[in-house]
Design a protein around this motif. Structure first.
Motif, PDB file in Angstrom:
ATOM      1  N   ASP A 144      14.030   0.398  -0.964  1.00  0.00           N
ATOM      2  CA  ASP A 144      13.664   0.456  -2.384  1.00  0.00           C
ATOM      3  C   ASP A 144      12.193   0.116  -2.587  1.00  0.00           C
ATOM      4  OD1 ASP A 144      16.183   1.205  -3.126  1.00  0.00           O
ATOM      5  OD2 ASP A 144      16.847  -0.834  -3.638  1.00  0.00           O
ATOM      6  N   ASN A 145      11.718  -0.860  -1.841  1.00  0.00           N
ATOM      7  CA  ASN A 145      10.321  -1.259  -1.969  1.00  0.00           C
ATOM      8  C   ASN A 145       9.388  -0.109  -1.597  1.00  0.00           C
ATOM      9  OD1 ASN A 145       8.129  -3.425  -2.138  1.00  0.00           O
ATOM     10  ND2 ASN A 145       7.856  -2.692  -0.049  1.00  0.00           N
ATOM     11  N   ALA A 146       9.699   0.580  -0.509  1.00  0.00           N
ATOM     12  CA  ALA A 146       8.846   1.676  -0.047  1.00  0.00           C
ATOM     13  C   ALA A 146       8.885   2.872  -0.986  1.00  0.00           C
ATOM     14  CB  ALA A 146       9.261   2.101   1.358  1.00  0.00           C
ATOM     15  N   ASN A 147       9.923   2.978  -1.795  1.00  0.00           N
ATOM     16  CA  ASN A 147      10.077   4.127  -2.693  1.00  0.00           C
ATOM     17  C   ASN A 147       9.784   3.781  -4.150  1.00  0.00           C
ATOM     18  OD1 ASN A 147      10.961   6.149  -0.762  1.00  0.00           O
ATOM     19  ND2 ASN A 147      12.833   4.932  -0.571  1.00  0.00           N
ATOM     20  N   THR A 148       9.167   2.642  -4.390  1.00  0.00           N
ATOM     21  CA  THR A 148       8.850   2.214  -5.757  1.00  0.00           C
ATOM     22  C   THR A 148       7.342   2.118  -5.926  1.00  0.00           C
ATOM     23  OG1 THR A 148      10.903   0.931  -5.846  1.00  0.00           O
ATOM     24  CG2 THR A 148       9.228   0.434  -7.504  1.00  0.00           C
ATOM     25  N   ALA A 149       6.833   2.710  -6.993  1.00  0.00           N
ATOM     26  CA  ALA A 149       5.390   2.695  -7.253  1.00  0.00           C
ATOM     27  C   ALA A 149       4.909   1.275  -7.535  1.00  0.00           C
ATOM     28  CB  ALA A 149       5.065   3.604  -8.431  1.00  0.00           C
ATOM     29  N   ASN A 150       3.627   1.070  -7.336  1.00  0.00           N
ATOM     30  CA  ASN A 150       3.000  -0.234  -7.583  1.00  0.00           C
ATOM     31  C   ASN A 150       1.793  -0.014  -8.493  1.00  0.00           C
ATOM     32  OD1 ASN A 150       2.169  -2.917  -7.439  1.00  0.00           O
ATOM     33  ND2 ASN A 150       1.023  -2.590  -5.532  1.00  0.00           N
ATOM     34  N   TYR A 151       2.037  -0.102  -9.797  1.00  0.00           N
ATOM     35  CA  TYR A 151       0.995   0.132 -10.793  1.00  0.00           C
ATOM     36  C   TYR A 151       0.374   1.513 -10.598  1.00  0.00           C
ATOM     37  CZ  TYR A 151       1.855  -4.711 -11.806  1.00  0.00           C
ATOM     38  OH  TYR A 151       2.484  -5.872 -12.132  1.00  0.00           O
ATOM     39  N   PHE A 152      -0.910   1.601 -10.259  1.00  0.00           N
ATOM     40  CA  PHE A 152      -1.556   2.903 -10.161  1.00  0.00           C
ATOM     41  C   PHE A 152      -1.192   3.632  -8.871  1.00  0.00           C
ATOM     42  CE2 PHE A 152      -5.051   5.802 -11.259  1.00  0.00           C
ATOM     43  CZ  PHE A 152      -5.044   5.697 -12.635  1.00  0.00           C
ATOM     44  N   PHE A 153      -0.547   2.945  -7.965  1.00  0.00           N
ATOM     45  CA  PHE A 153      -0.218   3.526  -6.662  1.00  0.00           C
ATOM     46  C   PHE A 153       1.171   4.149  -6.689  1.00  0.00           C
ATOM     47  CE2 PHE A 153      -3.379   0.288  -5.701  1.00  0.00           C
ATOM     48  CZ  PHE A 153      -4.243   0.980  -4.865  1.00  0.00           C
ATOM     49  N   SER A 154       1.262   5.355  -6.148  1.00  0.00           N
ATOM     50  CA  SER A 154       2.549   6.034  -6.055  1.00  0.00           C
ATOM     51  C   SER A 154       3.370   5.437  -4.915  1.00  0.00           C
ATOM     52  CB  SER A 154       2.329   7.527  -5.801  1.00  0.00           C
ATOM     53  OG  SER A 154       1.718   7.723  -4.533  1.00  0.00           O
ATOM     54  N   ALA A 155       4.607   5.884  -4.805  1.00  0.00           N
ATOM     55  CA  ALA A 155       5.472   5.394  -3.728  1.00  0.00           C
ATOM     56  C   ALA A 155       4.888   5.736  -2.358  1.00  0.00           C
ATOM     57  CB  ALA A 155       6.870   5.989  -3.878  1.00  0.00           C
ATOM     58  N   SER A 156       4.274   6.910  -2.239  1.00  0.00           N
ATOM     59  CA  SER A 156       3.661   7.282  -0.956  1.00  0.00           C
ATOM     60  C   SER A 156       2.468   6.381  -0.640  1.00  0.00           C
ATOM     61  CB  SER A 156       3.224   8.747  -0.981  1.00  0.00           C
ATOM     62  OG  SER A 156       2.269   8.976  -2.005  1.00  0.00           O
ATOM     63  N   ASP A 157       1.735   5.968  -1.673  1.00  0.00           N
ATOM     64  CA  ASP A 157       0.619   5.036  -1.462  1.00  0.00           C
ATOM     65  C   ASP A 157       1.139   3.676  -1.000  1.00  0.00           C
ATOM     66  OD1 ASP A 157      -1.320   6.882  -2.259  1.00  0.00           O
ATOM     67  OD2 ASP A 157      -1.120   6.327  -4.371  1.00  0.00           O
ATOM     68  N   VAL A 158       2.264   3.268  -1.567  1.00  0.00           N
ATOM     69  CA  VAL A 158       2.866   1.995  -1.163  1.00  0.00           C
ATOM     70  C   VAL A 158       3.245   2.046   0.312  1.00  0.00           C
ATOM     71  CG1 VAL A 158       4.857   0.464  -1.473  1.00  0.00           C
ATOM     72  CG2 VAL A 158       3.699   1.417  -3.475  1.00  0.00           C
ATOM     73  N   GLN A 159       3.860   3.142   0.722  1.00  0.00           N
ATOM     74  CA  GLN A 159       4.237   3.280   2.123  1.00  0.00           C
ATOM     75  C   GLN A 159       3.003   3.312   3.017  1.00  0.00           C
ATOM     76  OE1 GLN A 159       7.579   3.308   3.359  1.00  0.00           O
ATOM     77  NE2 GLN A 159       6.280   2.810   5.117  1.00  0.00           N
ATOM     78  N   SER A 160       1.939   3.954   2.526  1.00  0.00           N
ATOM     79  CA  SER A 160       0.689   4.001   3.286  1.00  0.00           C
ATOM     80  C   SER A 160       0.128   2.600   3.485  1.00  0.00           C
ATOM     81  CB  SER A 160      -0.339   4.873   2.554  1.00  0.00           C
ATOM     82  OG  SER A 160      -1.611   4.782   3.161  1.00  0.00           O
ATOM     83  N   PHE A 161       0.175   1.800   2.438  1.00  0.00           N
ATOM     84  CA  PHE A 161      -0.335   0.431   2.537  1.00  0.00           C
ATOM     85  C   PHE A 161       0.504  -0.393   3.506  1.00  0.00           C
ATOM     86  CE2 PHE A 161      -0.868  -3.979   1.274  1.00  0.00           C
ATOM     87  CZ  PHE A 161      -2.233  -4.075   1.073  1.00  0.00           C
ATOM     88  N   LEU A 162       1.817  -0.219   3.438  1.00  0.00           N
ATOM     89  CA  LEU A 162       2.701  -0.971   4.331  1.00  0.00           C
ATOM     90  C   LEU A 162       2.477  -0.580   5.789  1.00  0.00           C
ATOM     91  CD1 LEU A 162       6.012  -0.846   2.258  1.00  0.00           C
ATOM     92  CD2 LEU A 162       4.491  -2.812   2.545  1.00  0.00           C
ATOM     93  N   ASP A 163       2.108   0.679   6.010  1.00  0.00           N
ATOM     94  CA  ASP A 163       1.867   1.150   7.375  1.00  0.00           C
ATOM     95  C   ASP A 163       0.482   0.753   7.891  1.00  0.00           C
ATOM     96  OD1 ASP A 163       4.355   2.320   7.406  1.00  0.00           O
ATOM     97  OD2 ASP A 163       3.629   4.308   6.810  1.00  0.00           O
ATOM     98  N   ALA A 164      -0.425   0.448   6.967  1.00  0.00           N
ATOM     99  CA  ALA A 164      -1.804   0.141   7.362  1.00  0.00           C
ATOM    100  C   ALA A 164      -1.886  -1.257   7.959  1.00  0.00           C
ATOM    101  CB  ALA A 164      -2.727   0.246   6.150  1.00  0.00           C
ATOM    102  N   LYS A 165      -2.593  -1.349   9.071  1.00  0.00           N
ATOM    103  CA  LYS A 165      -2.767  -2.646   9.736  1.00  0.00           C
ATOM    104  C   LYS A 165      -4.211  -2.793  10.181  1.00  0.00           C
ATOM    105  CE  LYS A 165       2.014  -2.893  11.372  1.00  0.00           C
ATOM    106  NZ  LYS A 165       2.434  -1.666  10.649  1.00  0.00           N
TER     107      LYS A 165
END
Length: 321
Positions: A144-165
């Motif tokens: 659910d977290n990966a598929n939920t938008a975060n303010y101006f960021f879409s769900a795909s952006d959220v997943q991108s951030f989670l994948d970024a290290k």
């Protein structure tokens, strides 16, 4: 409740992420996200540059008024009402506004809160967090977290951030992150977070110390350090840097990047602004001092030669000796 802060902050972060993603072609790269945070800081500080200059000029005015303020305090000792009226009159005469001295800090505080919240909201698998217009009381599942938008960021952006290290550490991870939150980042160990966070904490603390030292040095030069200021100076020199290290264990990696870049900007900006103001003061002093015209031409300027009268040969001009 603070969406009016969260959305603009996330929008600026989103813009820089898209810009660096376009340049690098790697939107999931940790360096791209880290640069987005850095340039979010630079954007804010660029907007605050003019208020900062006004703040510095206001502080310099206050320093020059110290002798008059002390005289008023001595003259109206015991009469606080009269002292306050005279102080207000003195400040008005010199266009001094206490608010200008606090304006940059007042603006930065909500931005920091907004950035902290937006970064924390990329990973909502831990304690109760915030979703735009909703406040769930239960943590989200990883899916659910990966598929939920975060303010101006879409769900795909959220997943991108989670994948970024960044060197193996997720940007929204903390040394103190619960194990349940770390699972949302995939194959991440607490040691990998420590190896990135601790150097950033130390660098941020050192940057805070030297930024404070540079500011305090200018106060000492003007001889306007009072007992209250001396206490604050000691806090800024030693307590605040220690506080950065202590807070660092509970701050996401991206917030530590914010601290480092913000202090680096402040240190550079101080040298630039104070140097420019000092040059203006020297120029003003030179113009106001009689007979202070330079005897030698300014480097790069054409030397001024004395005009000769017509009919006077060069050999007829007086020579030294």
């Amino acid at each position: 409740m603070l969406d009016f802060i969260y959305y603009p902050v996330s929008a600026i972060l989103w813009f820089w992420h898209k810009a660096f993603s376009l340049i690098s072609g790697a939107p999931d790269n940790g360096v791209v996200w880290a640069l987005s945070v850095v340039f979010l800081v630079f954007t804010l500080r660029a907007v605050l540059f003019k208020p900062f200059v006004k703040q510095v000029r206001t502080q310099l005015v206050m320093q020059k008024l110290q002798p008059q303020i002390k005289a008023l305090q001595k003259k109206h000792a015991g009469d606080n009402q009269k002292l306050a009226a005279e102080m207000a009159k003195l400040q008005k005469e010199h266009n001094y506004s206490p608010l200008l001295g606090c304006l940059p800090m007042l603006i930065q505080a909500p931005v920091f809160i907004g950035l902290y919240h937006v970064l924390r909201s990329f990973n909502r698998t831990g304690a109760a967090t915030h979703v735009p217009f909703l406040s769930p009381t239960e943590p989200m599942s990883i899916a659910d977290n990966a598929n939920t938008a975060n303010y101006f960021f879409s769900a795909s952006d959220v997943q991108s951030f989670l994948d970024a290290k960044l060197f193996g550490a997720p940007l929204s991870a903390m040394i103190s992150s619960p194990a349940a939150q770390l699972e949302a980042f995939g194959d991440v160990t607490r040691l990998s977070i420590v190896l990135v966070a601790v150097p950033l904490m130390i660098f941020a603390a050192v940057a805070t110390h030297f930024t404070s030292r540079a500011s305090i040095a200018r106060q000492v030069d003007t001889g306007t350090v009072n007992p209250q200021t001396a206490i604050m100076n000691k806090l800024a020199l030693w307590v605040f840097p220690v506080g950065v290290i202590a807070f660092g264990a509970f701050a996401p990696i991206a917030i530590l990047i914010y601290f480092v870049s913000n202090n680096c900007w402040t240190f550079t900006q101080q040298h630039f602004v104070y140097g420019r103001i000092a040059a203006e003061q020297r120029e003003g002093d030179a113009l106001s001092t009689p007979g202070s015209a330079p005897t030698a031409p300014v480097p790069g300027a054409k030397p001024i030669r004395a005009k000769r009268k017509r009919g006077t040969s060069e050999s007829a001009l007086p020579t030294d000796g």
